[in-house]
Write an enzyme that holds these catalytic residues in place. Structure first.
Site, PDB file in Angstrom:
ATOM      1  N   GLU A 134       0.822  -1.212   0.000  1.00  0.00           N
ATOM      2  CA  GLU A 134       0.000   0.000   0.000  1.00  0.00           C
ATOM      3  C   GLU A 134       0.856   1.262   0.000  1.00  0.00           C
ATOM      4  O   GLU A 134       2.064   1.219   0.186  1.00  0.00           O
ATOM      5  CB  GLU A 134      -0.904   0.018   1.233  1.00  0.00           C
ATOM      6  CG  GLU A 134      -0.243  -0.400   2.535  1.00  0.00           C
ATOM      7  CD  GLU A 134       0.960   0.404   2.951  1.00  0.00           C
ATOM      8  OE1 GLU A 134       0.899   1.654   2.839  1.00  0.00           O
ATOM      9  OE2 GLU A 134       1.954  -0.181   3.384  1.00  0.00           O
ATOM     10  N   GLY A 154       6.813   0.514   3.289  1.00  0.00           N
ATOM     11  CA  GLY A 154       5.527   0.208   2.679  1.00  0.00           C
ATOM     12  C   GLY A 154       5.708  -0.050   1.197  1.00  0.00           C
ATOM     13  O   GLY A 154       6.733  -0.590   0.772  1.00  0.00           O
ATOM     14  N   GLU A 155       4.726   0.328   0.405  1.00  0.00           N
ATOM     15  CA  GLU A 155       4.679   0.169  -1.044  1.00  0.00           C
ATOM     16  C   GLU A 155       5.097  -1.230  -1.508  1.00  0.00           C
ATOM     17  O   GLU A 155       5.663  -1.399  -2.589  1.00  0.00           O
ATOM     18  CB  GLU A 155       5.475   1.257  -1.780  1.00  0.00           C
ATOM     19  CG  GLU A 155       6.963   1.309  -1.552  1.00  0.00           C
ATOM     20  CD  GLU A 155       7.641   2.529  -2.189  1.00  0.00           C
ATOM     21  OE1 GLU A 155       8.675   2.336  -2.853  1.00  0.00           O
ATOM     22  OE2 GLU A 155       7.139   3.656  -2.020  1.00  0.00           O
ATOM     23  N   ALA A 156       4.840  -2.255  -0.687  1.00  0.00           N
ATOM     24  CA  ALA A 156       5.071  -3.667  -1.015  1.00  0.00           C
ATOM     25  C   ALA A 156       6.538  -4.019  -1.177  1.00  0.00           C
ATOM     26  O   ALA A 156       6.868  -5.064  -1.734  1.00  0.00           O
ATOM     27  CB  ALA A 156       4.286  -4.076  -2.264  1.00  0.00           C
ATOM     28  N   SER A 157       7.433  -3.171  -0.667  1.00  0.00           N
ATOM     29  CA  SER A 157       8.869  -3.404  -0.855  1.00  0.00           C
ATOM     30  C   SER A 157       9.320  -4.716  -0.212  1.00  0.00           C
ATOM     31  O   SER A 157      10.061  -5.505  -0.820  1.00  0.00           O
ATOM     32  CB  SER A 157       9.673  -2.232  -0.305  1.00  0.00           C
ATOM     33  OG  SER A 157       9.278  -1.919   1.031  1.00  0.00           O
TER      34      SER A 157
END
Length: 340
Positions: A162, A304-307
């Site tokens: 996200e 975040g950001e699916a890393s």
């Protein structure tokens, strides 16, 4: 009694979730026993391939079309100064994703992963959870349905993450509602808050819990009252993946909040999920323990950001390559283990 609430369909889908394919997992174990290594020498990597097989329903699992999805949302509570960054960063980061300039773009490119970003009305914040619900039950279900539809046909592993300024506050509020304890236990530094910012964040979670007191017994109502569009969409995507026999790798603190809602509804709802990593944010390690998920990586990430999920899928690719391409004892002309 018939459930006529907007959430009835979600509860119905949870009741139809398939279980693991144990025969497929057994086929993986049988091949593993023939490979040129001592039994168990690759440790958890061996179990990861079994997990892939069990949830793909294939004795020869694959990672030909892994997909990483980032769901982006905007939060009314962000106006309370709960993040070190202003809300306009939401739109700017969507542009950065599109231009290929974010960390997740580089990770997905390095590991050959598909990547999609979903804009969940990024310019329209949800309601301030301190003074009202994030959104209505009807809108919550519609957003979960959007997340379900985002899971592309043919995907063989899904990474879920996200982006949204203020969403670690949302996650902390969800955990506090689900698990109790003081708000401060669940609140972390997010994007790098100072002590004053931490205080504002704790105060916001406390105010939200007080405002919605008496209405937080149902995990889906918790999601609607305290959640956000990206959290609801991730919950929908995780559920859709289960129904389509797609294994899921979760990202960090916020993605796990979506998973926690499903787990509270049905403890078996996350059997097809792995925790990609343990985040440095908040009490992520405690949440994972409550969910029975052992993280694959511990890198101190809090981006975040699916890393973290994407990095973990890279690890899955390595595990699968060993299982698929390693020579057997017979092929290599290597003696197997001595008979007892």
């Amino acid at each position: 009694m018939t459930d006529e609430s907007p959430f009835a369909d979600i509860r119905g889908l949870l009741a139809t979730m398939p279980g693991p394919d144990r025969e497929a997992a057994a086929m993986v174990r049988a091949r593993d026993a023939t490979l040129t290594k001592p039994a168990g020498a690759l440790g958890r990597l061996e179990h990861l391939v079994e997990w892939l097989a069990a949830w793909q329903g294939k004795g020869q699992p694959g990672l030909d079309r892994p997909l990483v999805c980032v769901f982006a949302g905007s939060h009314g509570v962000a106006a309370r100064g709960v993040s070190a960054y202003p809300p306009e960063v939401n739109r700017q980061m969507l542009d950065n994703f599109a231009a290929g300039g974010a960390a997740i773009n580089q990770i997905c490119a390095a590991y050959g992963l598909g990547f999609k970003v979903f804009d969940l009305a990024i310019d329209l914040p949800t309601g301030d959870i301190c003074t009202g619900p994030a959104f209505s039950e009807k809108d919550c279900v519609a957003t979960m349905a959007f997340g379900m539809e985002a899971v592309a046909a043919g995907t063989d592993c899904l990474g879920v993450g996200e982006m949204g300024i203020g969403n670690t506050t949302i996650a902390a509020a969800i955990y506090a509602a689900l698990y109790g304890s003081e708000a401060a236990q669940w609140v972390g530094r997010g994007t790098g808050l100072d002590e004053a910012g931490i205080g504002r964040k704790v105060a916001a979670v406390e105010a939200a819990l007080a405002h919605h007191a008496g209405h937080l017994d149902d995990p889906l109502e918790i999601l609607a009252r305290l959640g956000g569009r990206e959290v609801a969409a991730m919950a929908g995507a995780i559920l859709a993946a289960r129904l389509q026999r797609i294994p899921v790798v979760l990202d960090g603190y916020v993605a796990t909040a979506a998973a926690a809602v499903l787990h509270a509804l049905d403890p078996s709802a996350l059997d097809h999920c792995l925790a990609g990593h343990v985040s440095a944010e908040g009490a992520h390690a405690e949440v994972l323990e409550r969910l029975g998920l052992v993280p694959l990586l511990a890198l101190g990430l809090r981006l975040g950001e699916a890393s973290g999920a994407a990095l973990a899928i890279g690890l899955l690719k390595g595990a699968l390559a060993c299982h698929r391409d390693m020579a057997t004892f017979a092929q290599a002309g290597v003696s197997g283990p001595s008979a007892a």
